[in-house]
Scaffold this motif. Structure first.
Motif, PDB file in Angstrom:
ATOM      1  N   PRO A 238      13.607  23.632  64.149  1.00 28.99           N
ATOM      2  CA  PRO A 238      13.312  24.597  63.778  1.00 28.99           C
ATOM      3  C   PRO A 238      12.262  24.001  62.584  1.00 28.99           C
ATOM      4  O   PRO A 238      13.663  23.114  61.815  1.00 28.99           O
ATOM      5  N   TYR A 239      11.092  24.611  61.885  1.00 29.64           N
ATOM      6  CA  TYR A 239      11.202  24.354  60.357  1.00 29.64           C
ATOM      7  C   TYR A 239      10.256  25.434  60.137  1.00 29.64           C
ATOM      8  O   TYR A 239       9.905  26.078  61.358  1.00 29.64           O
ATOM      9  N   TYR A 240       9.986  25.410  58.584  1.00 30.32           N
ATOM     10  CA  TYR A 240       9.091  26.975  58.526  1.00 30.32           C
ATOM     11  C   TYR A 240       7.609  26.376  57.447  1.00 30.32           C
ATOM     12  O   TYR A 240       8.196  25.586  56.485  1.00 30.32           O
ATOM     13  N   GLU A 241       7.380  27.152  57.291  1.00 29.82           N
ATOM     14  CA  GLU A 241       6.149  27.342  56.896  1.00 29.82           C
ATOM     15  C   GLU A 241       5.828  28.125  55.919  1.00 29.82           C
ATOM     16  O   GLU A 241       6.087  30.269  56.871  1.00 29.82           O
ATOM     17  N   LEU A 242       5.362  28.807  54.818  1.00 27.25           N
ATOM     18  CA  LEU A 242       5.330  30.089  53.655  1.00 27.25           C
ATOM     19  C   LEU A 242       3.805  29.723  53.549  1.00 27.25           C
ATOM     20  O   LEU A 242       3.108  29.308  52.534  1.00 27.25           O
ATOM     21  N   ASN A 243       3.505  31.187  53.137  1.00 27.55           N
ATOM     22  CA  ASN A 243       2.034  31.498  53.361  1.00 27.55           C
ATOM     23  C   ASN A 243       2.910  32.501  51.791  1.00 27.55           C
ATOM     24  O   ASN A 243       2.756  33.744  52.493  1.00 27.55           O
ATOM     25  N   TYR A 244       2.482  31.712  51.089  1.00 27.85           N
ATOM     26  CA  TYR A 244       3.133  32.315  49.993  1.00 27.85           C
ATOM     27  C   TYR A 244       2.320  31.275  48.408  1.00 27.85           C
ATOM     28  O   TYR A 244       1.666  30.025  48.572  1.00 27.85           O
ATOM     29  N   PRO A 245       1.553  32.689  47.505  1.00 27.61           N
ATOM     30  CA  PRO A 245       0.470  31.541  46.389  1.00 27.61           C
ATOM     31  C   PRO A 245       1.191  30.962  45.398  1.00 27.61           C
ATOM     32  O   PRO A 245       0.433  29.972  45.068  1.00 27.61           O
ATOM     33  N   ARG A 246       2.759  30.610  45.458  1.00 25.93           N
ATOM     34  CA  ARG A 246       3.212  29.555  44.656  1.00 25.93           C
ATOM     35  C   ARG A 246       3.965  28.766  45.060  1.00 25.93           C
ATOM     36  O   ARG A 246       4.703  29.440  46.640  1.00 25.93           O
ATOM     37  N   LEU A 247       3.962  27.340  45.184  1.00 22.61           N
ATOM     38  CA  LEU A 247       5.002  26.370  45.165  1.00 22.61           C
ATOM     39  C   LEU A 247       6.029  26.676  45.497  1.00 22.61           C
ATOM     40  O   LEU A 247       6.818  27.094  44.119  1.00 22.61           O
TER      41      LEU A 247
ATOM     42  N   TYR B  16      13.720  24.972  52.268  1.00 22.61           N
ATOM     43  CA  TYR B  16      15.519  24.677  53.173  1.00 22.61           C
ATOM     44  C   TYR B  16      15.458  24.096  53.634  1.00 22.61           C
ATOM     45  O   TYR B  16      14.295  24.699  54.987  1.00 22.61           O
ATOM     46  N   ASP B  17      15.978  23.982  54.215  1.00 22.99           N
ATOM     47  CA  ASP B  17      15.878  23.346  56.173  1.00 22.99           C
ATOM     48  C   ASP B  17      17.409  23.999  56.555  1.00 22.99           C
ATOM     49  O   ASP B  17      18.277  24.478  56.382  1.00 22.99           O
ATOM     50  N   ILE B  18      16.713  23.998  57.666  1.00 23.89           N
ATOM     51  CA  ILE B  18      17.121  25.036  59.029  1.00 23.89           C
ATOM     52  C   ILE B  18      18.019  24.873  60.146  1.00 23.89           C
ATOM     53  O   ILE B  18      17.157  23.711  60.661  1.00 23.89           O
ATOM     54  N   SER B  19      18.659  25.218  60.852  1.00 25.00           N
ATOM     55  CA  SER B  19      19.241  25.003  62.092  1.00 25.00           C
ATOM     56  C   SER B  19      19.216  26.125  62.659  1.00 25.00           C
ATOM     57  O   SER B  19      19.831  27.798  62.156  1.00 25.00           O
ATOM     58  N   LEU B  20      19.231  25.636  64.231  1.00 27.51           N
ATOM     59  CA  LEU B  20      20.156  27.196  65.195  1.00 27.51           C
ATOM     60  C   LEU B  20      20.202  26.984  65.582  1.00 27.51           C
ATOM     61  O   LEU B  20      20.281  25.649  66.875  1.00 27.51           O
ATOM     62  N   SER B  21      21.087  27.620  66.750  1.00 27.10           N
ATOM     63  CA  SER B  21      21.503  27.565  68.141  1.00 27.10           C
ATOM     64  C   SER B  21      22.142  28.811  68.872  1.00 27.10           C
ATOM     65  O   SER B  21      22.007  30.178  67.691  1.00 27.10           O
TER      66      SER B  21
ATOM     67  N   ALA C  11      19.914  25.346  54.324  1.00 26.39           N
ATOM     68  CA  ALA C  11      21.159  24.221  53.412  1.00 26.39           C
ATOM     69  C   ALA C  11      20.227  25.040  51.879  1.00 26.39           C
ATOM     70  O   ALA C  11      18.810  24.438  52.265  1.00 26.39           O
ATOM     71  N   VAL C  12      21.453  25.016  51.253  1.00 24.39           N
ATOM     72  CA  VAL C  12      20.732  26.249  50.144  1.00 24.39           C
ATOM     73  C   VAL C  12      20.711  24.929  48.906  1.00 24.39           C
ATOM     74  O   VAL C  12      20.638  25.233  48.187  1.00 24.39           O
ATOM     75  N   ASN C  13      20.425  24.035  49.618  1.00 20.25           N
ATOM     76  CA  ASN C  13      19.989  22.618  48.408  1.00 20.25           C
ATOM     77  C   ASN C  13      18.686  22.228  48.605  1.00 20.25           C
ATOM     78  O   ASN C  13      18.671  21.516  49.820  1.00 20.25           O
ATOM     79  N   PRO C  14      17.215  21.775  47.881  1.00 22.76           N
ATOM     80  CA  PRO C  14      16.667  21.438  49.214  1.00 22.76           C
ATOM     81  C   PRO C  14      16.713  19.171  48.540  1.00 22.76           C
ATOM     82  O   PRO C  14      17.609  19.715  48.263  1.00 22.76           O
ATOM     83  N   GLY C  15      16.606  19.261  49.628  1.00 23.36           N
ATOM     84  CA  GLY C  15      16.372  17.631  50.229  1.00 23.36           C
ATOM     85  C   GLY C  15      17.324  17.195  51.407  1.00 23.36           C
ATOM     86  O   GLY C  15      17.678  16.757  51.703  1.00 23.36           O
ATOM     87  N   ILE C  16      18.773  18.441  51.112  1.00 20.01           N
ATOM     88  CA  ILE C  16      19.537  18.226  52.277  1.00 20.01           C
ATOM     89  C   ILE C  16      19.561  18.965  53.861  1.00 20.01           C
ATOM     90  O   ILE C  16      18.590  19.719  53.869  1.00 20.01           O
ATOM     91  N   ARG C  17      19.722  18.251  54.601  1.00 18.36           N
ATOM     92  CA  ARG C  17      19.666  18.336  55.856  1.00 18.36           C
ATOM     93  C   ARG C  17      20.445  18.127  56.790  1.00 18.36           C
ATOM     94  O   ARG C  17      21.835  18.021  56.683  1.00 18.36           O
ATOM     95  N   LEU C  18      20.248  19.420  57.700  1.00 16.94           N
ATOM     96  CA  LEU C  18      21.903  19.719  58.366  1.00 16.94           C
ATOM     97  C   LEU C  18      21.211  20.454  59.626  1.00 16.94           C
ATOM     98  O   LEU C  18      19.954  20.306  60.116  1.00 16.94           O
ATOM     99  N   GLY C  19      22.408  21.118  60.669  1.00 20.32           N
ATOM    100  CA  GLY C  19      22.362  21.057  61.485  1.00 20.32           C
ATOM    101  C   GLY C  19      23.564  21.730  62.363  1.00 20.32           C
ATOM    102  O   GLY C  19      24.333  21.979  61.601  1.00 20.32           O
ATOM    103  N   ILE C  20      23.356  22.744  62.833  1.00 24.51           N
ATOM    104  CA  ILE C  20      23.748  23.445  63.299  1.00 24.51           C
ATOM    105  C   ILE C  20      24.819  23.844  65.283  1.00 24.51           C
ATOM    106  O   ILE C  20      23.183  23.857  65.592  1.00 24.51           O
TER     107      ILE C  20
END
Lengths: 83, 214
Positions: B71-80, B84-89, B100-109
């Motif tokens: 999974p990954y996400y896109e934001l429809n928001y006027p500002r950049l 954050y990386d997300i994972s699901l199980s 993962a609450v730091n940009p650039g970190i990848r995670l799996g759950i």
């Protein structure tokens, strides 16, 4: 029984035994991931294929196959290459 | 049974929920996906509210899947905004999401129900050394350790976006005595970036996560 039918019965039998399913309910169009329901069971199934068919199948190939029919076709191809 | 709600754990925030079962006409897989997407949207909204004081509407978040189901996400928001990386199980009636609450970190759950694993199957993915590494940190029986080992390896493969396409025995769990943490590595990796594994046992359920540093 021809070779294709025999391989199909073998593959369906292995799936049924490993995943505790009724062989009659398994279709060639069923996906392995849906039959296995979780990743550990799917992995177990792949290990069973590897063990049963030995060098005829490789994990790296089988993990890319989606359906029961894909596995049957793959094993047919591998066995015809080895003849 | 896991507790429900948010859990802040180091670099990762978790959200664990019971599935809703409100989507009867859909197939089992579609229901799981709907439940999962809903949970991820909650997690993403919570994260941006906590970290950036931004209140995103649910319609501003679009959850997608890669070809291998990541999974990954896109934001429809006027500002950049940072991403954050997300994972699901999923397992039975539980769905667990993590961000993962730091940009650039990848995670799996991953979430697994503890169940017996034959010796033959266990030895196909877990070595004796790995088993010993898990035993350093967890006071648990053989079966639970084996399930934790599987769950950590699956989390790592999810973080890398490859799933079972890489054989789990190519992933090695070891215990780092300096950081007193479990680390996970690709067996053939030339360079070893820091991959930290977390695992928690809740009764008959194991939840694990692997964080891959940039």
């Amino acid at each position: 029984m021809n070779s294709s039918e025999s391989i199909k019965n073998e593959v369906v039998g292995l799936i049924a035994k490993t995943l505790h399913k009724n062989a009659a309910s398994i279709l060639l169009s069923d996906t392995l991931s849906a039959l296995a329901e979780d990743s550990l069971k799917l992995f177990e199934l792949l290990i069973v294929f590897e063990k049963y068919y030995g060098e005829e199948v490789s994990y790296d190939d089988v993990i890319k196959l989606e359906t029961v029919g894909d596995v049957v076709s793959y094993i047919e191809r591998r066995q015809s290459l080895q003849r | 049974m896991p507790q429900y709600g948010f859990h802040k754990h180091g670099l990762v925030w978790f959200l664990v929920q019971e599935r809703t079962h409100t989507l009867e006409p859909l197939t089992y897989h579609a229901k799981r996906r709907k439940d999962g997407d809903r949970l991820l949207v909650s997690l993403i909204r919570y994260t941006y509210r906590e970290l950036h004081s931004i209140r995103l509407s649910t319609s501003a978040i679009e959850v997608h899947r890669s070809s291998l189901g990541r999974p990954y996400y896109e934001l429809n928001y006027p500002r950049l905004l940072p991403h954050y990386d997300i994972s699901l199980s999923y397992r039975n009636d539980i769905v667990v999401g993590a961000i993962a609450v730091n940009p650039g970190i990848r995670l799996g759950i991953d979430i697994e129900v503890v169940r017996p694993i034959s010796h033959e199957l266990r030895s196909a993915f877990l070595s004796f050394e790995e088993y010993a590494s898990l035993g350093y940190l967890m006071q648990a029986g053989e079966t639970v350790l084996a399930v934790c080992g599987w769950s950590i390896k699956e989390s790592y493969l999810k973080a890398m976006g490859v799933g079972l396409r890489v054989h789990p025995r190519h992933v090695v769990i070891s215990y780092n005595s300096n950081s007193q943490a479990l680390v996970v590595l690709r067996a053939d990796a030339q360079i070893s970036p820091a991959h930290v594994a977390y695992a928690r046992i809740f009764g008959h359920t194991v939840i694990s996560a692997v964080v891959v540093m940039p």
